[in-house]
Motif scaffolding. Sequence first.
Motif, PDB file in Angstrom:
ATOM      1  N   LEU A  79       8.810   4.214   7.556  1.00  0.00           N
ATOM      2  CA  LEU A  79       9.808   3.439   8.323  1.00  0.00           C
ATOM      3  C   LEU A  79      10.377   4.053   9.219  1.00  0.00           C
ATOM      4  O   LEU A  79      10.835   3.697  10.464  1.00  0.00           O
ATOM      5  CB  LEU A  79      10.860   2.987   7.182  1.00  0.00           C
ATOM      6  CG  LEU A  79      10.140   1.727   6.511  1.00  0.00           C
ATOM      7  CD1 LEU A  79      11.107   1.572   5.281  1.00  0.00           C
ATOM      8  CD2 LEU A  79      10.090   0.378   7.167  1.00  0.00           C
ATOM      9  N   SER A 112      10.594   3.103  13.204  1.00  0.00           N
ATOM     10  CA  SER A 112      11.798   2.894  13.921  1.00  0.00           C
ATOM     11  C   SER A 112      12.030   3.896  15.045  1.00  0.00           C
ATOM     12  O   SER A 112      12.879   3.498  15.892  1.00  0.00           O
ATOM     13  CB  SER A 112      12.999   2.990  12.725  1.00  0.00           C
ATOM     14  OG  SER A 112      12.866   1.955  11.748  1.00  0.00           O
ATOM     15  N   GLY A 150      13.323   0.817   1.487  1.00  0.00           N
ATOM     16  CA  GLY A 150      13.603  -0.276   2.587  1.00  0.00           C
ATOM     17  C   GLY A 150      15.329  -0.278   2.350  1.00  0.00           C
ATOM     18  O   GLY A 150      15.726  -0.387   3.515  1.00  0.00           O
ATOM     19  N   GLY A 188      17.454   1.537   5.610  1.00  0.00           N
ATOM     20  CA  GLY A 188      18.174   0.756   6.532  1.00  0.00           C
ATOM     21  C   GLY A 188      19.981   1.114   6.437  1.00  0.00           C
ATOM     22  O   GLY A 188      20.536   1.003   7.521  1.00  0.00           O
ATOM     23  N   GLU A 189      20.281   1.299   5.311  1.00  0.00           N
ATOM     24  CA  GLU A 189      21.558   1.806   5.426  1.00  0.00           C
ATOM     25  C   GLU A 189      21.983   3.344   5.518  1.00  0.00           C
ATOM     26  O   GLU A 189      23.151   3.671   6.054  1.00  0.00           O
ATOM     27  CB  GLU A 189      22.183   1.546   4.034  1.00  0.00           C
ATOM     28  CG  GLU A 189      22.358   0.140   3.481  1.00  0.00           C
ATOM     29  CD  GLU A 189      23.307  -0.642   4.385  1.00  0.00           C
ATOM     30  OE1 GLU A 189      24.450  -0.295   4.495  1.00  0.00           O
ATOM     31  OE2 GLU A 189      22.846  -1.886   4.667  1.00  0.00           O
ATOM     32  N   ARG A 210       7.164  -5.563  10.436  1.00  0.00           N
ATOM     33  CA  ARG A 210       8.368  -5.108  11.049  1.00  0.00           C
ATOM     34  C   ARG A 210       8.644  -5.657  12.721  1.00  0.00           C
ATOM     35  O   ARG A 210       9.542  -6.039  12.980  1.00  0.00           O
ATOM     36  CB  ARG A 210       8.649  -3.667  11.116  1.00  0.00           C
ATOM     37  CG  ARG A 210       8.820  -3.050   9.649  1.00  0.00           C
ATOM     38  CD  ARG A 210      10.390  -2.855   9.252  1.00  0.00           C
ATOM     39  NE  ARG A 210      11.041  -2.121  10.040  1.00  0.00           N
ATOM     40  CZ  ARG A 210      12.119  -2.493  10.663  1.00  0.00           C
ATOM     41  NH1 ARG A 210      12.652  -3.700  11.049  1.00  0.00           N
ATOM     42  NH2 ARG A 210      12.907  -1.448  11.345  1.00  0.00           N
ATOM     43  N   SER A 242      13.245  -6.992   8.392  1.00  0.00           N
ATOM     44  CA  SER A 242      13.875  -5.910   8.037  1.00  0.00           C
ATOM     45  C   SER A 242      13.281  -4.914   7.320  1.00  0.00           C
ATOM     46  O   SER A 242      12.175  -5.054   6.797  1.00  0.00           O
ATOM     47  CB  SER A 242      15.275  -6.426   7.481  1.00  0.00           C
ATOM     48  OG  SER A 242      15.092  -6.861   5.997  1.00  0.00           O
ATOM     49  N   THR A 243      13.860  -3.582   7.058  1.00  0.00           N
ATOM     50  CA  THR A 243      13.244  -2.735   6.288  1.00  0.00           C
ATOM     51  C   THR A 243      13.295  -3.155   4.943  1.00  0.00           C
ATOM     52  O   THR A 243      12.178  -2.895   3.955  1.00  0.00           O
ATOM     53  CB  THR A 243      13.904  -1.356   6.436  1.00  0.00           C
ATOM     54  OG1 THR A 243      15.375  -1.733   6.075  1.00  0.00           O
ATOM     55  CG2 THR A 243      13.889  -0.687   7.574  1.00  0.00           C
ATOM     56  N   THR A 244      14.347  -3.984   4.307  1.00  0.00           N
ATOM     57  CA  THR A 244      14.469  -4.524   3.017  1.00  0.00           C
ATOM     58  C   THR A 244      13.187  -5.345   2.802  1.00  0.00           C
ATOM     59  O   THR A 244      12.440  -5.234   1.752  1.00  0.00           O
ATOM     60  CB  THR A 244      15.665  -5.197   3.091  1.00  0.00           C
ATOM     61  OG1 THR A 244      16.927  -4.061   3.119  1.00  0.00           O
ATOM     62  CG2 THR A 244      15.906  -5.790   1.376  1.00  0.00           C
ATOM     63  N   TYR A 277      10.183  -5.513   4.345  1.00  0.00           N
ATOM     64  CA  TYR A 277       9.180  -4.804   4.376  1.00  0.00           C
ATOM     65  C   TYR A 277       9.076  -3.974   2.962  1.00  0.00           C
ATOM     66  O   TYR A 277       7.735  -4.002   2.144  1.00  0.00           O
ATOM     67  CB  TYR A 277       9.339  -3.582   5.273  1.00  0.00           C
ATOM     68  CG  TYR A 277       8.202  -2.499   5.150  1.00  0.00           C
ATOM     69  CD1 TYR A 277       6.888  -2.645   5.553  1.00  0.00           C
ATOM     70  CD2 TYR A 277       8.475  -1.138   4.732  1.00  0.00           C
ATOM     71  CE1 TYR A 277       6.017  -1.598   5.531  1.00  0.00           C
ATOM     72  CE2 TYR A 277       7.407  -0.204   4.566  1.00  0.00           C
ATOM     73  CZ  TYR A 277       6.126  -0.581   4.826  1.00  0.00           C
ATOM     74  OH  TYR A 277       5.318   0.393   4.528  1.00  0.00           O
TER      75      TYR A 277
END
Length: 437
Positions: free
Chosen positions: A36, A40, A156, A160-161, A241, A247-249, A251
């Motif tokens: 990821l 990204s 994921g 993302g966070e 993606r 979103s990564t979540t 994914y």
Amino acid sequence: MSFTPGPSRWSDVWLATAARGISSCGDFLAASALTLALQSAGAGGLAVSGLLLAATLPLVALAPLTGRLADRVDSRLLLVVAGLAQAGTCLALAYAGHPALVIGLVALLAAGLAVTQPVLAALVPAMVRADDLPRASALNQTAGTLGALAGPALAGLLVGEFGARLPLLVDAGSYLALVAAGLLIRTRRGGRRRPEPTAAHGAHPTWRLRRDPLLVVMVGALAAVVTAVGAINVVEVFFIRETLGSSTTVYGLVTGSWTLGIVLGGWLFARLARRLTDDGALLGAGLALLGGCCLAVLASAAVPAALLLVPIWLAGGVANGGDNVFNNLLLARRVPAADRGRAFAVFGAAVQGAGMGGFLIGGLLLEVAEPRPLVAGAGVAGLLAVGAVALPVRRAVRAERMGRPRVSNPEPADNDRQEAAAVPAAGAELATPVPSR
């Protein structure tokens, strides 16, 4: 196969199960986080395929060595040393910035996995009595697969966070579970504990894959299909993606659905495997399930939204899990007990080597084509590979049923057949970031 002469050591089984589940989760967490992070950051397919190749090459190149280590060196020493080395490597990976350094550290991390994977696989049978081995094997394999299920989903969320560093630090801690297991597990294997052939079984020649035509065809068929469809491992992150705008979540949820299917398929087809006493029937059924995996990949190319991939990949994972069961059963039936650690290492190396070809193909094609047609192409290529190997499989099955003798592999006891049928999933996973422990 060697079993414990006394009562089953369930405390050891649970320690090994926990260690496998935790470390497997950490391994997939790191692989998904790095994938990821590359996507990204704007990296292309070649960068992702390079990462996956680095995570796979040591499993292939080191298999001849690590398989023998698992049979000859004290299992406690191997788990402790390899676990500490992997924890340190992952800690360095969390702070590595240069892409070349990242790829080198990923390869070093995989070298440790090449050691611990056959050690754990061969250690569990020594912990329990023959009657308890089906349950112990099922627990251990399911823990590894559930760890592989949780890793991408957790990656994921965390990427993302917080970015990629926190997942890698968590992964470094997960390898300490292997160290703790190595120190706490009373059952040990290898070193001076290496079993000698008994009078009942006698000595046997050193096992070689090429001496068993049915196993040669099984490995060749699986390798051909994995090579053909393996590009999906590189393409999936761009498809989910970018093409589907997820979103990564999401994914993590989608990739985890295939692994969940492997768990379900493992338990489902373990029941059927007990009834298939003919090795040729097992081989044919496994090939049919490989076709099911490829159909799932092909169907996924048509979805308009990422969440629709979940049921499709769940079904593909079920087929993947069933094929894993049949592969394990064939190996357990046809390989002498003293050589099974090395046999699983050789089998894994062949499949991982085929997967490397898929990684490279996927990375190159992403430079010239969009993800959606590549997903469809991977599914079609996989189905064509299944069709191409169907004739060699049929010939091998016919030769087996005509009574062509096996050169070096004695007929196993009934307990071995029951144990193998209960192992849910330890083979190749066709649509996950890296192979599981």
